[in-house]
Each structure stands twice: as structure tokens, then as C-alpha cells.
Design an enzyme around this catalytic site. Structure first.
Site, PDB file in Angstrom:
ATOM      1  CG  HIS A 110      -5.966  -1.856   8.821  1.00  0.00           C
ATOM      2  ND1 HIS A 110      -6.138  -0.499   9.004  1.00  0.00           N
ATOM      3  CD2 HIS A 110      -4.640  -2.072   8.997  1.00  0.00           C
ATOM      4  CE1 HIS A 110      -4.984   0.072   9.263  1.00  0.00           C
ATOM      5  NE2 HIS A 110      -4.057  -0.862   9.274  1.00  0.00           N
ATOM      6  CG  ASN A 167      -8.903  -0.881  11.965  1.00  0.00           C
ATOM      7  OD1 ASN A 167      -8.019  -1.607  11.520  1.00  0.00           O
ATOM      8  ND2 ASN A 167      -9.280   0.228  11.361  1.00  0.00           N
ATOM      9  CG  ASP A 223      -0.289  -0.379   2.517  1.00  0.00           C
ATOM     10  OD1 ASP A 223       0.956  -0.386   2.568  1.00  0.00           O
ATOM     11  OD2 ASP A 223      -1.000  -0.650   3.498  1.00  0.00           O
ATOM     12  CD  GLU A 253      -8.747   1.567   7.639  1.00  0.00           C
ATOM     13  OE1 GLU A 253      -8.623   0.615   8.427  1.00  0.00           O
ATOM     14  OE2 GLU A 253      -8.226   2.679   7.830  1.00  0.00           O
TER      15      GLU A 253
HETATM   16  C1  GLP Z   1      -0.492   0.670   8.468  1.00  0.00           C
HETATM   17  C2  GLP Z   1      -0.215  -0.226   7.269  1.00  0.00           C
HETATM   18  C3  GLP Z   1      -0.455  -1.663   7.634  1.00  0.00           C
HETATM   19  C4  GLP Z   1       0.297  -2.020   8.912  1.00  0.00           C
HETATM   20  C5  GLP Z   1      -0.178  -1.145  10.041  1.00  0.00           C
HETATM   21  C6  GLP Z   1       0.457  -1.474  11.369  1.00  0.00           C
HETATM   22  O1  GLP Z   1      -1.850   0.804   8.692  1.00  0.00           O
HETATM   23  N1  GLP Z   1      -1.029   0.090   6.144  1.00  0.00           N
HETATM   24  O2  GLP Z   1      -0.020  -2.475   6.561  1.00  0.00           O
HETATM   25  O3  GLP Z   1       0.051  -3.347   9.212  1.00  0.00           O
HETATM   26  O4  GLP Z   1       0.117   0.183   9.667  1.00  0.00           O
HETATM   27  O5  GLP Z   1       1.527  -0.635  11.670  1.00  0.00           O
HETATM   28  P1  GLP Z   1       2.406  -0.750  12.972  1.00  0.00           P
HETATM   29  O6  GLP Z   1       3.275  -1.958  12.786  1.00  0.00           O
HETATM   30  O7  GLP Z   1       3.204   0.516  12.983  1.00  0.00           O
HETATM   31  O8  GLP Z   1       1.489  -0.885  14.127  1.00  0.00           O
END
Ligand code: GLP
Length: 263
Positions: free
Chosen positions: A139, A137, A67, A144
Site C-alpha cells: 500500500h 502489502n 494520511d 489498501e
Molecule cells: C503506514 C503509512 C504509510 C507508510 C507505511 C510504512 O501504513 N500509512 O504511508 O508507508 O506505514 O511504514 P514503515 O516505514 O514504518 O514501515
């Protein structure tokens, strides 16, 4: 489904890197799906060490990132392009031409662009190993809650929870992106193998819901229950709300004896 419980975030990063490293050694031209987020940092650090100190060769590897924020150019410090270059690509030998990250700077023709990203994955022969983090959440990527479980790469409006979680990475006067381009759940489920990493208490509910809850678009990671080869690597805090920890531990023990190649 395999669940690997690690003591802390460092152990988790090393274990994820070990699995990725083994996959690259088995198949030099591995098609690797990559994720960003703080939980992946330990894995990238260890992969860089494996490259420098143990000659892990990435020169034939192809990468596809999950993404990118819409509206951020590749050079924006909070872009996922920048994250990937800073923490991984600048330190290993993946040729620039082999790196694919959705382009957050596109304006218009979004459907066409997202289709071309899907085509690039298909033309490469599909993803062999997809790395995932997880949002609070539930995702995966930026899919989402209420995302279609059949979704493909597309634009996605970010939830308020995700925008709030990301606020800490942006300056006080900076505008936080409201949208992203993300692989869909359908895209992710086509990867041959999936590795999801999660750490910390804030992810405990998401992990329990994803693994032991019903399959629902309200927790998009629960769609991974449909996939035949998923490994979750979680630390103690992120795994703390799982009801069946003892069973997962026995599964891991028996896997090591019967089908060690899966580990
Ligand atoms: C963002 C990314 C996700 C990732 C998430 C968790 O939302 N799009 O792919 O899994 O962050 O991030 P963190 O590891 O910083 O909690």
C-alpha cells in the site's frame, strides 16, 4: 522510473533528504507531499540537519500529508500529526499555516471534508514532490489492496495486516484505529514527482511487485508504473527480490551523464 539502491537505512535517509533539499533550493515555495512511518525518519533527521547546519530554508514551503488515522486527535501520541511535529515540523521553519494534515478527529460529513482536502491541494497548484513509504502489502498512503486506482482522498478501512503491523506502536490496552483518511491513488499520481523509500527484508516482496509486477489494485504501489517521474530509494534488503538490479544501476549511471537534474 529510477531505482537508487543504498547500503543501509541511514544512506537511504540521506539520499531522500538530498533530493528534497535540492527541490526546496530550486523552488522556495515547493509544494511538498509528506509521509510518515519509520522508514522516513532518517530523511526527516537529515532535513533538520540541513536546515540547522546548511541554512535550508523551508519558510515558503507548503506541505500536505498523505494520511491520518480516523478517531485520533492531533495531540494523540500515535497520530501522524504528532509524528510530523515530533520528527520534523518542530525543528524547521515551515509556518504553521502552510502545514496540511488530514484531521482524524472529524465526525460525520466525511465526503465533504475529504473534498476540501483535495481542494486545498488543487488551490495550492498541486503537489510538486510527493514522498511515499510502502506497506508490506504494497500500500501507499493507506490505499489498501483493492483500492481503486482512480481513488481520491477518502475514508479507508485498514486491512488486518496493516492493523497488525501498527499494533507495536500502541499500548496493550489501547484501541487501534480501524480506519484512516488517505489521499487516493489518483491524488498521488497527480504529483509532478514521486519519491518512494523502502527498507528491510519485510518490504522486498512489495517493492518487487510494485516495480516489476503487473499494475494491479492488489498492490496499489504498482500504479506508480503509470507515473512519468518516480524515484524509488531502497536499501539492499528491500531491493533484494528485484530481478533487474543490474539494469537499474546502468540507468542511474547514464542518467548521471545525460540528465543529471533528474537525480
Ligand atoms: C503506514 C503509512 C504509510 C507508510 C507505511 C510504512 O501504513 N500509512 O504511508 O508507508 O506505514 O511504514 P514503515 O516505514 O514504518 O514501515
Amino acid at each position: 522510473m529510477l531505482l537508487v539502491l543504498k547500503h543501509n537505512e541511514d544512506d537511504l535517509g540521506r539520499e531522500a533528504a538530498r533530493i528534497v533539499g535540492n527541490a526546496v533550493r530550486r523552488r522556495a515555495a515547493l509544494r511538498l507531499g509528506l509521509a510518515t512511518g519509520s522508514t522516513t525518519l532518517g530523511m526527516y533527521k537529515e532535513l533538520v540537519r540541513l536546515h540547522r547546519e546548511e541554512a535550508l530554508d523551508f519558510s515558503h514551503v507548503l506541505t500536505f500529508n498523505l494520511d491520518e488515522y480516523l478517531g485520533l486527535s492531533a495531540s494523540h501520541p500515535q497520530s501522524f500529526h504528532c509524528f510530523m511535529h515530533t520528527h520534523f515540523f518542530a525543528h524547521v521553519n515551515i509556518p504553521a499555516a502552510n502545514i496540511h494534515i488530514p484531521d482524524g478527529s472529524i465526525q460525520g460529513n466525511y465526503d465533504q471534508y475529504c473534498r476540501s482536502y483535495e481542494e486545498a491541494i488543487r488551490d495550492a497548484g498541486g503537489i510538486d514532490l510527493q514522498i511515499l513509504g510502502i506497506g508490506r502489502n504494497g500500500h501507499i498512503g493507506f490505499n489498501e489492496p483493492t483500492s481503486s486506482l482512480g481513488s481520491r482522498t477518502r475514508l479507508k478501512v485498514l486491512s488486518q495486516e496493516t492493523i497488525d503491523d501498527n499494533r507495536k506502536f500502541f499500548g496493550p490496552a489501547e484501541e487501534i484505529p480501524q480506519c484512516a483518511i488517505t489521499m487516493g491513488i489518483g491524488t498521488i499520481l497527480e504529483a509532478k514527482r514521486i519519491l518512494l523509500v523502502a527498507s528491510g527484508e519485510s518490504k522486498a516482496a512489495a517493492i518487487a511487485n510494485a516495480i516489476e509486477g503487473p499494475i494491479t489494485a492488489s498492490v496499489t504501489a504498482s500504479a506508480l508504473q503509470l507515473h512519468p517521474d518516480v524515484t524509488f530509494i531502497v536499501d539492499q534488503a528491500a531491493g533484494s527480490r528485484l530481478q533487474q538490479q543490474e539494469y537499474y544501476r546502468r540507468v542511474l549511471e547514464m542518467t548521471a551523464v545525460l540528465t543529471p537534474d533528474r537525480l
